[in-house]
Scaffold this active site. Sequence first.
Site, PDB file in Angstrom:
ATOM      1  N   TYR A   1     -91.684  11.018 -96.729  1.00  0.00           N
ATOM      2  CA  TYR A   1     -91.049  10.579 -95.486  1.00  0.00           C
ATOM      3  C   TYR A   1     -89.911  11.547 -95.146  1.00  0.00           C
ATOM      4  O   TYR A   1     -88.870  11.559 -95.805  1.00  0.00           O
ATOM      5  CB  TYR A   1     -90.487   9.169 -95.621  1.00  0.00           C
TER       6      TYR A   1
ATOM      7  N   PHE B   1     -98.349  -0.919 -89.933  1.00  0.00           N
ATOM      8  CA  PHE B   1     -98.820  -1.052 -88.548  1.00  0.00           C
ATOM      9  C   PHE B   1     -98.893  -2.537 -88.157  1.00  0.00           C
ATOM     10  O   PHE B   1     -99.926  -3.019 -87.680  1.00  0.00           O
ATOM     11  CB  PHE B   1    -100.186  -0.404 -88.347  1.00  0.00           C
ATOM     12  N   PRO B   2     -97.809  -3.304 -88.368  1.00  0.00           N
ATOM     13  CA  PRO B   2     -97.870  -4.747 -88.104  1.00  0.00           C
ATOM     14  C   PRO B   2     -98.024  -5.101 -86.632  1.00  0.00           C
ATOM     15  O   PRO B   2     -98.350  -6.255 -86.312  1.00  0.00           O
ATOM     16  CB  PRO B   2     -96.531  -5.250 -88.652  1.00  0.00           C
ATOM     17  N   LEU B   3     -97.800  -4.131 -85.755  1.00  0.00           N
ATOM     18  CA  LEU B   3     -98.013  -4.362 -84.327  1.00  0.00           C
ATOM     19  C   LEU B   3     -99.177  -3.546 -83.799  1.00  0.00           C
ATOM     20  O   LEU B   3     -99.394  -3.464 -82.586  1.00  0.00           O
ATOM     21  CB  LEU B   3     -96.732  -4.034 -83.541  1.00  0.00           C
ATOM     22  N   GLY B   4     -99.972  -2.942 -84.705  1.00  0.00           N
ATOM     23  CA  GLY B   4    -101.113  -2.131 -84.283  1.00  0.00           C
ATOM     24  C   GLY B   4    -100.655  -0.897 -83.524  1.00  0.00           C
ATOM     25  O   GLY B   4     -99.471  -0.568 -83.458  1.00  0.00           O
ATOM     26  N   GLY B   5    -101.627  -0.184 -82.935  1.00  0.00           N
ATOM     27  CA  GLY B   5    -101.339   0.869 -81.983  1.00  0.00           C
ATOM     28  C   GLY B   5    -100.584   2.076 -82.478  1.00  0.00           C
ATOM     29  O   GLY B   5    -100.150   2.897 -81.677  1.00  0.00           O
TER      30      GLY B   5
ATOM     31  N   PRO C   1    -103.653   6.801 -82.023  1.00  0.00           N
ATOM     32  CA  PRO C   1    -104.527   6.697 -80.857  1.00  0.00           C
ATOM     33  C   PRO C   1    -105.842   6.003 -81.218  1.00  0.00           C
ATOM     34  O   PRO C   1    -106.450   6.285 -82.245  1.00  0.00           O
ATOM     35  CB  PRO C   1    -104.761   8.160 -80.470  1.00  0.00           C
TER      36      PRO C   1
END
Length: 297
Positions: free
Chosen positions: A54, A209-213, A216
């Site tokens: 990171y 990615f708890p909110l997706g997206g 791409p």
Amino acid sequence: MTALTAAFAGRTVFRVGYGALQLERLQQRPGEAVALLRRAIELGVEHVDTAEFYGFGFANHVIRQTLRPEDGVLIVTKVGADPNPGGRLPLRLAQRAGQLRASVEDNLRSLGVERLEVVNLRRLDSGPGLRPEGDQVVDLDDQLAELAALRDEGKIGAIGLSCVTIDGLRRALPVGIVCVQNAYSLVSRDDEDMLALCAAEGIAWVPFFPLGGALPGLPKVTDEPAVHAAAASSGATPAQVGLAWLLHHAPHLLLIPGTADPAHLQANMAAAATSLDAAALASLDAVESRSNAVALG
């Protein structure tokens, strides 16, 4: 009322932690990075997710500068990839046993500790992202044997898995697994069976990615009409609704949302207090789940 704490690696922690990946956006403003992480602790964060790759070590450097023993924060790091400055992608796979050991040593040095409390093996068998090729195709048993040896040596405290299949998790159970970190959200619930297995085995589920997206082609939680309707009825933001649904959905689920913005950090932490009534939960539960399998070539 959703429980606000859960078991993780033999401890009880507040269920909303902090993912340190976004700290790399503050590399030119390190003082702001330290202040942001300090604010996260003030807001109740008790577990931080990081990795040596990171920001090419920057996130670990900030954690070392900021966290104090009396903060009592559980630091969770991961191995299976290394920094790749100047490469097409910012990381390269490092799946072989010797590479895993070297990554553990790198994290020990950059975090300035004698033991890593939890180390996730970034296995890359499922979810979005890279897939191993050539000499990076390594048997899971060989990797687990190396991590178990490092645990026996006292260099790591506990073992977790990331980007793993349910079959891989079943194979790993005898070694002792404390958490699974897979891509998972309201709109991408491929791993519901694994979520249930983790609940039965007392393993924390820590979705990224708890909110997706985030890549791409992946669906976004905040694009869903049901999410916007629940936000309007609860007085929360769509993102808070997406995070709150996760907390309602499974009591052994912990969040690690990341941000480089103090206001966004505070909003993420407030998701734990977002109330969703029965009608909102039923509407959210009915949202179609789509695959999160997007590969990076």
